[in-house]
Design an enzyme around this catalytic site. Structure first.
Site, mmCIF file in Angstrom:
data_model
loop_
_atom_site.group_PDB
_atom_site.id
_atom_site.type_symbol
_atom_site.label_atom_id
_atom_site.label_comp_id
_atom_site.label_asym_id
_atom_site.label_seq_id
_atom_site.Cartn_x
_atom_site.Cartn_y
_atom_site.Cartn_z
ATOM 1 N N LYS A 1 0.814 -1.213 0.000
ATOM 2 C CA LYS A 1 0.000 0.000 0.000
ATOM 3 C C LYS A 1 0.845 1.260 0.000
ATOM 4 O O LYS A 1 0.506 2.248 -0.653
ATOM 5 C CB LYS A 1 -0.950 -0.014 1.205
ATOM 6 C CG LYS A 1 -2.025 -1.082 1.103
ATOM 7 C CD LYS A 1 -2.934 -1.073 2.314
ATOM 8 C CE LYS A 1 -4.031 -2.144 2.187
ATOM 9 N NZ LYS A 1 -4.931 -2.155 3.351
ATOM 10 N N LYS B 1 -9.350 -10.876 -6.502
ATOM 11 C CA LYS B 1 -10.423 -10.890 -5.509
ATOM 12 C C LYS B 1 -11.312 -9.661 -5.662
ATOM 13 O O LYS B 1 -10.814 -8.560 -5.923
ATOM 14 C CB LYS B 1 -9.823 -10.918 -4.098
ATOM 15 C CG LYS B 1 -10.844 -11.075 -2.982
ATOM 16 C CD LYS B 1 -10.171 -11.147 -1.628
ATOM 17 C CE LYS B 1 -9.665 -9.797 -1.177
ATOM 18 N NZ LYS B 1 -9.242 -9.789 0.242
ATOM 19 N N LYS C 1 -13.152 -3.339 -3.079
ATOM 20 C CA LYS C 1 -13.516 -1.942 -3.333
ATOM 21 C C LYS C 1 -12.367 -1.166 -3.951
ATOM 22 O O LYS C 1 -12.566 -0.100 -4.536
ATOM 23 C CB LYS C 1 -13.951 -1.268 -2.032
ATOM 24 C CG LYS C 1 -12.884 -1.254 -0.942
ATOM 25 C CD LYS C 1 -13.424 -0.669 0.337
ATOM 26 C CE LYS C 1 -12.380 -0.712 1.452
ATOM 27 N NZ LYS C 1 -12.001 -2.064 1.835
#
Length: 340
Positions: free
Chosen positions: A120, A203, A206
């Protein structure tokens, strides 16, 4: 060993972030559906981890609304406050207190090796990555250890964080005396991994690159049907389950199976007998989705129309959670020489 309370049955704990207006199909079929089953045989604690949500920028009004909506969705899906303790993380201050203690027991190199942080922070860049994101795994460890759960449902992407939690529990117990239950992670039986409709090898998330790949539970049926019918499949035209070679078709079969309760093999056999192709698969999957989400939206709207009842449920949940968490944090402070 000091326990937070007397546990007569095994305790299970899990949470889901309030980072979107609606949970998506992957959230339900991959996690919440199993929580609903688990609450019937376990001492279940389910929470909205809104402190985790602020590791990235959030609009305050939007975060508050999404937190409330998240609770209403869990209730509408079937989490029963008479069977489960449901609460919001920020309403139980012991989460933040224990997180700081565990952060001080975590090595910098140890925290730096967390793959989610590396992934991230690489995407966001150093200037847009908060120190809170770096500390995320220690807060998650506190979330878990506060309630002495024997079992923690986790996805593959959280297994490294659970392993850190286990290591920190063992480290504290070794240095200061037996205090924490060392939890085990598990994937509940029947959990379905749901993939992105446009990128069926990834997967459903969002954070996916294409919003059309996600099915939101609160979307209008026409919107969801359009996304199902535009799902990526392949050129073969044969309906069969083959995750490696037919990921898009397999994903739709899993979704339909999970929503209807019919085994994938049975669904495939019926299509085979009828000589059906992908149009039928998509139409039937969209119909199964509408049959599930229409009453769900009605229940959700009823909960959202009664904010006093939502507040009552959350106040009671926070009180029950704090009653478990506070004695454990008090014991931790006492063993570390901290005044409380």
């Amino acid at each position: 060993m000091v326990m937070s309370d007397e546990v007569t049955v095994q305790r299970v704990l899990s949470g889901i972030q309030p980072t979107a207006d609606s949970y998506h199909l992957g959230n339900y079929l991959g996690a919440v559906k199993q929580w609903i089953d688990l609450q019937n045989g376990y001492d279940a604690f389910y929470f909205i981890p809104n402190l985790h949500a602020i590791t990235v920028d959030q609009d305050p009004v939007e975060l508050r609304d999404r937190t409330t909506a998240g609770v209403a969705q869990l209730l509408a899906l079937g989490i029963d406050p008479e069977k489960s303790t449901i609460f919001v993380q920020s309403q139980v201050p012991q989460h933040a207190e224990l997180a700081w203690v565990l952060t001080c027991l975590t090595g910098f190199g140890e925290a730096s090796r967390m793959t989610q942080f590396k992934d991230k922070s690489t995407k966001r860049g150093a200037d847009r990555t908060s120190a809170g994101l770096f500390m995320y795994p220690m807060l998650m460890a506190a979330d878990i250890l506060l309630y002495s759960p024997q079992l923690v449902p986790v996805g593959e992407d959280q297994r490294q964080h659970l392993e850190l939690t286990r290591n920190l529990a063992e480290r504290f117990n070794s240095r200061f005396g037996e205090t924490f239950v060392v939890p085990d992670g598990f994937i509940p039986e029947g959990a379905a991994k749901i993939y992105d409709l446009q990128e069926p090898t990834a997967k459903m998330s969002k954070s996916g690159t294409n919003p059309k790949g996600i099915v939101n539970l609160l979307d209008a049926p026409k919107t969801s049907a359009k996304r199902i019918k535009s799902a990526v499949t392949d050129n073969e035209g044969v309906i069969r389950f083959d995750r490696e070679n037919k990921p898009g078709v397999s994903n739709l079969l899993v979704i339909q199976s999970a929503l209807t309760g019919r085994p994938v093999d049975e669904i495939v056999a019926d299509y085979d007998a009828a000589g059906a192709q992908y149009g039928a698969l998509k139409t039937d999957t969209a119909a199964a989705l509408e049959a599930f989400t229409t009453p769900l939206k009605q229940r959700y709207d009823e909960f959202m129309a009664d904010p006093a009842e939502l507040k009552r449920i959350l106040d009671r949940g926070a009180e029950k959670a704090a009653a478990v968490a506070e004695p454990l944090v008090a014991d931790v402070y006492a063993k570390m020489g901290l005044l409380r």
